[in-house]
Design an enzyme around this catalytic site. Structure first.
Site, PDB file in Angstrom:
ATOM      1  N   GLU A 121       0.857  -1.188   0.000  1.00 13.26           N
ATOM      2  CA  GLU A 121       0.000   0.000   0.000  1.00 13.26           C
ATOM      3  C   GLU A 121       0.892   1.236   0.000  1.00 13.26           C
ATOM      4  O   GLU A 121       0.453   2.326   0.322  1.00 13.26           O
ATOM      5  CB  GLU A 121      -0.986  -0.027   1.171  1.00 13.26           C
ATOM      6  CG  GLU A 121      -0.392  -0.303   2.528  1.00 13.26           C
ATOM      7  CD  GLU A 121      -1.444  -0.386   3.608  1.00 13.26           C
ATOM      8  OE1 GLU A 121      -2.156   0.605   3.797  1.00 13.26           O
ATOM      9  OE2 GLU A 121      -1.529  -1.432   4.276  1.00 13.26           O
ATOM     10  N   CYS A 161      -3.372  -4.012   4.648  1.00 11.43           N
ATOM     11  CA  CYS A 161      -2.433  -5.008   5.194  1.00 11.43           C
ATOM     12  C   CYS A 161      -2.786  -6.432   4.804  1.00 11.43           C
ATOM     13  O   CYS A 161      -2.042  -7.365   5.098  1.00 11.43           O
ATOM     14  CB  CYS A 161      -2.377  -4.905   6.710  1.00 11.43           C
ATOM     15  SG  CYS A 161      -1.853  -3.302   7.268  1.00 11.43           S
ATOM     16  N   HIS A 197      -1.806 -10.305  12.475  1.00  9.83           N
ATOM     17  CA  HIS A 197      -1.347  -9.029  11.900  1.00  9.83           C
ATOM     18  C   HIS A 197      -1.098  -8.098  13.090  1.00  9.83           C
ATOM     19  O   HIS A 197      -1.953  -7.975  13.977  1.00  9.83           O
ATOM     20  CB  HIS A 197      -2.430  -8.439  10.980  1.00  9.83           C
ATOM     21  CG  HIS A 197      -2.195  -6.995  10.676  1.00  9.83           C
ATOM     22  ND1 HIS A 197      -1.017  -6.555  10.126  1.00  9.83           N
ATOM     23  CD2 HIS A 197      -2.954  -5.878  10.883  1.00  9.83           C
ATOM     24  CE1 HIS A 197      -1.065  -5.236   9.995  1.00  9.83           C
ATOM     25  NE2 HIS A 197      -2.234  -4.801  10.443  1.00  9.83           N
TER      26      HIS A 197
HETATM   27  P1  HMG Z   1      -4.030   6.500  21.455  1.00  2.32           P
HETATM   28  O1  HMG Z   1      -5.276   7.278  21.578  1.00  2.32           O
HETATM   29  O2  HMG Z   1      -2.762   7.256  21.331  1.00  2.32           O
HETATM   30  O3  HMG Z   1      -3.796   5.516  22.636  1.00  2.32           O
HETATM   31  O4  HMG Z   1      -4.207   5.562  20.173  1.00  2.32           O
HETATM   32  P2  HMG Z   1      -4.778   5.035  23.807  1.00  2.32           P
HETATM   33  O5  HMG Z   1      -5.166   6.179  24.643  1.00  2.32           O
HETATM   34  O6  HMG Z   1      -5.840   4.152  23.227  1.00  2.32           O
HETATM   35  O7  HMG Z   1      -3.744   4.139  24.618  1.00  2.32           O
HETATM   36  C1  HMG Z   1      -3.189   3.001  24.060  1.00  2.32           C
HETATM   37  C2  HMG Z   1      -3.009   1.989  25.187  1.00  2.32           C
HETATM   38  O8  HMG Z   1      -2.000   2.464  26.064  1.00  2.32           O
HETATM   39  C3  HMG Z   1      -4.272   1.794  26.041  1.00  2.32           C
HETATM   40  O9  HMG Z   1      -4.303   0.421  26.376  1.00  2.32           O
HETATM   41  C4  HMG Z   1      -3.965   2.633  27.274  1.00  2.32           C
HETATM   42  O10 HMG Z   1      -4.646   2.192  28.441  1.00  2.32           O
HETATM   43  C5  HMG Z   1      -2.477   2.393  27.411  1.00  2.32           C
HETATM   44  P3  HMG Z   1      -5.638  -0.449  26.067  1.00  2.32           P
HETATM   45  O11 HMG Z   1      -6.698   0.134  26.873  1.00  2.32           O
HETATM   46  O12 HMG Z   1      -5.896  -0.250  24.572  1.00  2.32           O
HETATM   47  O13 HMG Z   1      -5.242  -1.830  26.412  1.00  2.32           O
HETATM   48  N1  HMG Z   1      -1.771   3.421  28.194  1.00  2.32           N
HETATM   49  C6  HMG Z   1      -0.808   3.147  29.079  1.00  2.32           C
HETATM   50  N2  HMG Z   1      -0.274   1.976  29.486  1.00  2.32           N
HETATM   51  C7  HMG Z   1       0.724   2.025  30.418  1.00  2.32           C
HETATM   52  N3  HMG Z   1       1.172   3.184  30.982  1.00  2.32           N
HETATM   53  C8  HMG Z   1       0.648   4.371  30.589  1.00  2.32           C
HETATM   54  C9  HMG Z   1      -0.387   4.383  29.605  1.00  2.32           C
HETATM   55  N4  HMG Z   1      -1.092   5.368  29.019  1.00  2.32           N
HETATM   56  C10 HMG Z   1      -1.946   4.764  28.142  1.00  2.32           C
HETATM   57  N5  HMG Z   1       1.113   5.492  31.137  1.00  2.32           N
HETATM   58  C11 HMG Z   1      -3.896   3.911  18.492  1.00  2.32           C
HETATM   59  C12 HMG Z   1      -3.622   4.304  19.947  1.00  2.32           C
HETATM   60  C13 HMG Z   1      -3.364   2.516  18.241  1.00  2.32           C
HETATM   61  C14 HMG Z   1      -5.394   3.955  18.217  1.00  2.32           C
HETATM   62  C15 HMG Z   1      -3.163   4.946  17.554  1.00  2.32           C
HETATM   63  O14 HMG Z   1      -1.782   4.817  17.727  1.00  2.32           O
HETATM   64  C16 HMG Z   1      -3.507   4.776  16.089  1.00  2.32           C
HETATM   65  O15 HMG Z   1      -4.456   5.366  15.589  1.00  2.32           O
HETATM   66  N6  HMG Z   1      -2.705   3.945  15.314  1.00  2.32           N
HETATM   67  C17 HMG Z   1      -2.970   3.679  13.900  1.00  2.32           C
HETATM   68  C18 HMG Z   1      -4.148   2.761  13.670  1.00  2.32           C
HETATM   69  C19 HMG Z   1      -3.921   1.338  14.104  1.00  2.32           C
HETATM   70  O16 HMG Z   1      -2.802   0.877  14.257  1.00  2.32           O
HETATM   71  N7  HMG Z   1      -5.020   0.556  14.235  1.00  2.32           N
HETATM   72  C20 HMG Z   1      -4.932  -0.845  14.571  1.00  2.32           C
HETATM   73  C21 HMG Z   1      -6.083  -1.664  13.987  1.00  2.32           C
HETATM   74  S1  HMG Z   1      -6.326  -1.362  12.261  1.00  2.32           S
HETATM   75  C22 HMG Z   1      -5.117  -2.326  11.458  1.00  2.32           C
HETATM   76  O17 HMG Z   1      -4.532  -3.188  12.052  1.00  2.32           O
HETATM   77  C23 HMG Z   1      -4.825  -2.020  10.023  1.00  2.32           C
HETATM   78  C24 HMG Z   1      -3.565  -1.211   9.760  1.00  2.32           C
HETATM   79  O18 HMG Z   1      -2.415  -2.019   9.954  1.00  2.32           O
HETATM   80  C25 HMG Z   1      -3.616  -0.613   8.353  1.00  2.32           C
HETATM   81  C26 HMG Z   1      -3.815  -1.543   7.160  1.00  2.32           C
HETATM   82  O19 HMG Z   1      -4.592  -2.502   7.172  1.00  2.32           O
HETATM   83  O20 HMG Z   1      -3.214  -1.223   6.118  1.00  2.32           O
HETATM   84  C27 HMG Z   1      -3.436  -0.036  10.700  1.00  2.32           C
END
Ligand code: HMG
Length: 388
Positions: free
Chosen positions: A79, A111, A233
């Site tokens: 991609e 992906c 993945h």
């Molecule tokens: P965010 O808002 O920065 O993070 O987004 P958050 O607030 O959801 O926190 C992440 C985790 O850290 C949470 O854990 C928090 O509790 C924890 P969870 O509740 O999820 O288990 N946390 C802490 N832990 C320890 N100590 C601390 C602390 N603070 C918070 N102090 C997000 C995170 C992944 C959404 C963002 O980075 C993002 O948008 N990433 C891109 C999208 C993505 O990767 N999506 C995954 C699914 S889609 C997919 O797999 C397809 C893809 O590969 C693309 C394709 O297919 O081509 C992306």
């Protein structure tokens, strides 16, 4: 006929960013990145690497003379394509020296692309058992500086030879696949960076996993107990665990323990590389093979593929008697260990470096990148690649 992955290898560029340093620079608690998201390092691709060079570098390590003669289909799943028309696989075919009576094409569905490529390859080999197919997943994951997705970037490629009587793993025909038109992550043609609904994408990943797993159980009568490990993945290493956690309690405690430990081992390489999109699921398989000494021939490995937009698939493979001869633990340890750490300011500077978009000539010093295959510039609107 047994068909599956005969050889598998990966490549990641020579730079990385330390996630603790990135968190500190962004005024975020580092535990959020290292524990909450589960990433220690993030691979960074210099301007001399793109989906073509990374894919070719991944394949270069695994192909021998016989492969170059027998491969007659090259599939690049990406991609991060470099051209709206010409397939990156055509450049890769030339850079690797594959015999000319071949097909070379590019496939896209986020992906999920490499999984689509593997399935196409399996069907092709079923009809042409003497042929081998090179399937590559190669991508640069970029969301932009100081964005919500920044901690889930990465870069790299996985290359696989698909053949009859594979020496690594046979891929069985119990695939369950599922498509739903959703907008969780996409990249419009005019945009350098992906658009992403972060939280929604994680919910959809889990929804797809649960839906597909339920159908798989119903259709094939399999249980978690049947698998030595399940590879996922991995957009970040916590993601697959969130999905696995939703079904793990249906298994006896010793099976839960085994699957969770093997999940951990399957995420070790991604922890140091980040999201490589199309190659990510197969990088988790390589990580499992090279870090779990207890795996044995005939062990069954489950695979969950997810590509935003979205298409998901579950299938399984069976490890073959000599699979240990074809893994490349030392080379991969070296590849990861020999990378150079970028300071956050160097990362930001390099991140902003772009290839020209106005057709002007551009040169890149090949000695700036230790990789054997590099992009050396653009001339007359044509990307210039060399194998050193
Ligand atoms: P965010 O808002 O920065 O993070 O987004 P958050 O607030 O959801 O926190 C992440 C985790 O850290 C949470 O854990 C928090 O509790 C924890 P969870 O509740 O999820 O288990 N946390 C802490 N832990 C320890 N100590 C601390 C602390 N603070 C918070 N102090 C997000 C995170 C992944 C959404 C963002 O980075 C993002 O948008 N990433 C891109 C999208 C993505 O990767 N999506 C995954 C699914 S889609 C997919 O797999 C397809 C893809 O590969 C693309 C394709 O297919 O081509 C992306």
């Amino acid at each position: 006929m047994k068909i599956g992955i005969d050889k598998i290898g990966f490549y990641t560029p020579s730079f990385y960013v330390d996630m603790t340093e990135l968190a500190e620079a962004r005024n975020i608690d580092p535990n959020k990145f290292t524990i909450g998201i589960g990433q220690d390092k993030m691979a960074f691709a210099p301007i001399s690497q793109d989906s073509v060079t990374m894919g070719a570098n991944a394949a270069l390590q695994i192909l021998n003379e016989e492969d170059l003669k027998k491969i007659d289909l090259v599939i690049l799943a990406t991609e991060s394509g470099i051209d709206e028309s010409k397939a990156g696989a055509v450049y890769i075919h030339r850079l690797l020296g594959i015999q000319p009576f071949s097909r070379a094409i590019e496939i896209k569905e986020a992906c999920y692309g490499a999984t689509a490529g593997i399935n196409l390859a399996k069907d092709y080999v079923a009809k042409h058992p003497e042929s081998k197919v090179l399937v590559i997943g190669s991508d640069i994951a970029r969301y932009g500086l100081e964005t919500g997705g920044e901690a889930t970037q990465g870069a790299g490629a996985v290359a696989m030879v698909i053949s009859a009587n594979p020496r690594c793993i046979t891929l069985e025909d119990d695939n369950v696949f599922y498509t739903e038109d959703i907008m969780d992550f996409w990249r419009p043609v005019y945009s350098e960076y992906a658009c992403v609904e972060g939280k929604y994408s994680t919910e959809q990943y889990i929804h797809f996993f649960q839906t597909i797993w339920e159908k798989y159980r119903e259709k094939f009568g399999k249980k978690l107990d049947d698998f030595a490990a399940i590879c996922f993945h991995l957009p970040y290493t916590k993601m697959g665990k969130k999905a696995l956690d939703t079904i793990i309690e249906t298994a006896p405690s010793d099976v839960q323990e085994r699957l969770l430990e093997n999940y951990r081992l399957s995420t070790l390489y991604s922890r140091s590389v980040g999201n490589i999109y199309t190659g990510s699921l197969y990088l988790s398989f390589i990580s499992l093979l090279e870090n779990q000494a207890n795996l044995q021939a005939n062990d069954k490995i489950g695979f969950f593929s997810y590509g935003s937009g979205a298409v998901g698939e579950f299938f399984h493979g069976t490890l073959q008697p000599d699979f240990k001869k074809y893994i490349r633990t030392e080379e991969h340890a070296e590849l990861l260990a020999n990378r150079t750490k970028l300071s956050i300011s160097d990362y930001e500077t390099k991140f902003k470096q772009q290839l020209p978009k106005d057709g002007s000539t551009f040169e890149i010093d090949p000695s700036s990148d230790p990789a054997p295959i590099v992009l050396t510039g653009i001339q007359d609107h044509k990307r210039q690649y060399i194998k050193k």
